[in-house]
Scaffold this motif. Sequence first.
Motif, mmCIF file in Angstrom:
data_model
loop_
_atom_site.group_PDB
_atom_site.id
_atom_site.type_symbol
_atom_site.label_atom_id
_atom_site.label_comp_id
_atom_site.label_asym_id
_atom_site.label_seq_id
_atom_site.Cartn_x
_atom_site.Cartn_y
_atom_site.Cartn_z
ATOM 1 N N PRO A 294 0.868 -1.249 0.162
ATOM 2 C CA PRO A 294 -0.012 -0.148 -0.069
ATOM 3 C C PRO A 294 0.787 1.383 0.024
ATOM 4 O O PRO A 294 1.810 1.357 0.656
ATOM 5 C CB PRO A 294 -0.981 -0.184 1.339
ATOM 6 C CG PRO A 294 -0.818 -1.368 1.678
ATOM 7 C CD PRO A 294 0.653 -2.085 1.163
ATOM 8 N N MET A 295 0.488 2.359 -0.673
ATOM 9 C CA MET A 295 1.220 3.651 -0.823
ATOM 10 C C MET A 295 1.504 4.027 0.605
ATOM 11 O O MET A 295 2.484 4.795 0.730
ATOM 12 C CB MET A 295 0.221 4.625 -1.579
ATOM 13 C CG MET A 295 0.900 5.817 -1.718
ATOM 14 S SD MET A 295 1.976 5.654 -3.298
ATOM 15 C CE MET A 295 0.765 5.668 -4.416
ATOM 16 N N ALA A 296 0.421 4.061 1.603
ATOM 17 C CA ALA A 296 0.711 4.361 3.010
ATOM 18 C C ALA A 296 2.006 3.603 3.682
ATOM 19 O O ALA A 296 2.303 4.095 4.783
ATOM 20 C CB ALA A 296 -0.388 4.228 3.791
ATOM 21 N N GLU A 297 2.254 2.524 3.117
ATOM 22 C CA GLU A 297 3.526 1.807 3.838
ATOM 23 C C GLU A 297 4.721 2.042 2.774
ATOM 24 O O GLU A 297 5.645 1.087 2.955
ATOM 25 C CB GLU A 297 3.191 0.361 3.835
ATOM 26 C CG GLU A 297 2.040 0.046 4.725
ATOM 27 C CD GLU A 297 1.599 -1.382 4.588
ATOM 28 O OE1 GLU A 297 2.261 -2.106 4.464
ATOM 29 O OE2 GLU A 297 0.461 -1.782 5.228
ATOM 30 N N ALA A 298 4.986 3.224 2.435
ATOM 31 C CA ALA A 298 6.035 3.700 1.463
ATOM 32 C C ALA A 298 7.472 3.379 2.386
ATOM 33 O O ALA A 298 8.345 2.923 1.905
ATOM 34 C CB ALA A 298 5.911 4.878 1.112
#
Length: 319
Positions: A294-298
């Motif tokens: 997920p993008m939030a877990e970059a």
Amino acid sequence: MKAVSIKESGGPEVLEWIDVEDPSPAAGEVVIDVVASALNRADIMQRWGLYPLQPGTSPYPGLEVSGRISALGEGVTGWQVGDEVCALLTGGGYAQKVAVPAGQLLTVPKGISLVEAAGLPEAVATVWSNIVMTAGLQEGETLLVHGGAGGIGTFAIQIAKALGARVVTTVGGPEKAARARELGADVTIDYRTQDFAEHGPYDVILDVVGGQYLERNIQSLAADGRLVIIGLQNGLEGQLNLAEIVFKRISVHGTTLRTRSKEQKAAIVAEVQDKVWPLIENGTVQLVIDQTLPMAEAAEAHRLMEAGGHIGKIVLVNN
């Protein structure tokens, strides 16, 4: 919208998923609702404060995206709201929306999903612009690719083979060597135990390492050889024997894709669409994705890239 911000220079923990202002398209630009982005080594350098941004560049990392056009700027032709695209960026891809010049848009190749397409623009444009447009790799020549299991390397091997070149690549370990051979590498060299210079000479070298590799790169080039340096993972300085450069007529090129003008990027993108997209659509060149997060877990994605165990691209997806 939300985007991944770099609150200060440092490790992956400095990346934050925060609310930011929506972009709007300037003349000649479109806004993309981002479905996915993908990691590149430049993102890591930017996070550490080692990749100065050009004026007017988005402060958020991310050099490539896929998604759907949601707005058109003045003067944009040939594209419509709702078109599914992927795009080469100067930054801003780790976000829910991004503005990009229309000349840096690409169609999504047939047979590639919209999420997967996020892993194409930066790596493919980097490889094509450097080994073909800059170094002029020819059929029958030998290319050395440093880091053949990475996002750049996996494409460089396949594109060079499609051009009829012989490909040698450095890798870190047997698993990566096996994958590089599956992609078409003729010779794999474990850089931890073998010296790539002993396997030359090479007509073209694509170097993402820099630093300590400089002297051995020059030594292992053939007459009229071309060295293209696109990364500095191992430092900024190296020994250089000018006599070898002169007497072997060697060309040394240092390039980055990010700092090129919009016009230069548009020319590269046009060639990629024309020359490489057909190779992807017919299966000659395959996109290699290691994993999707997920993008939030970059931050976790950055940790994975820096650990070095991945093969191919790491993709970030907006849920």
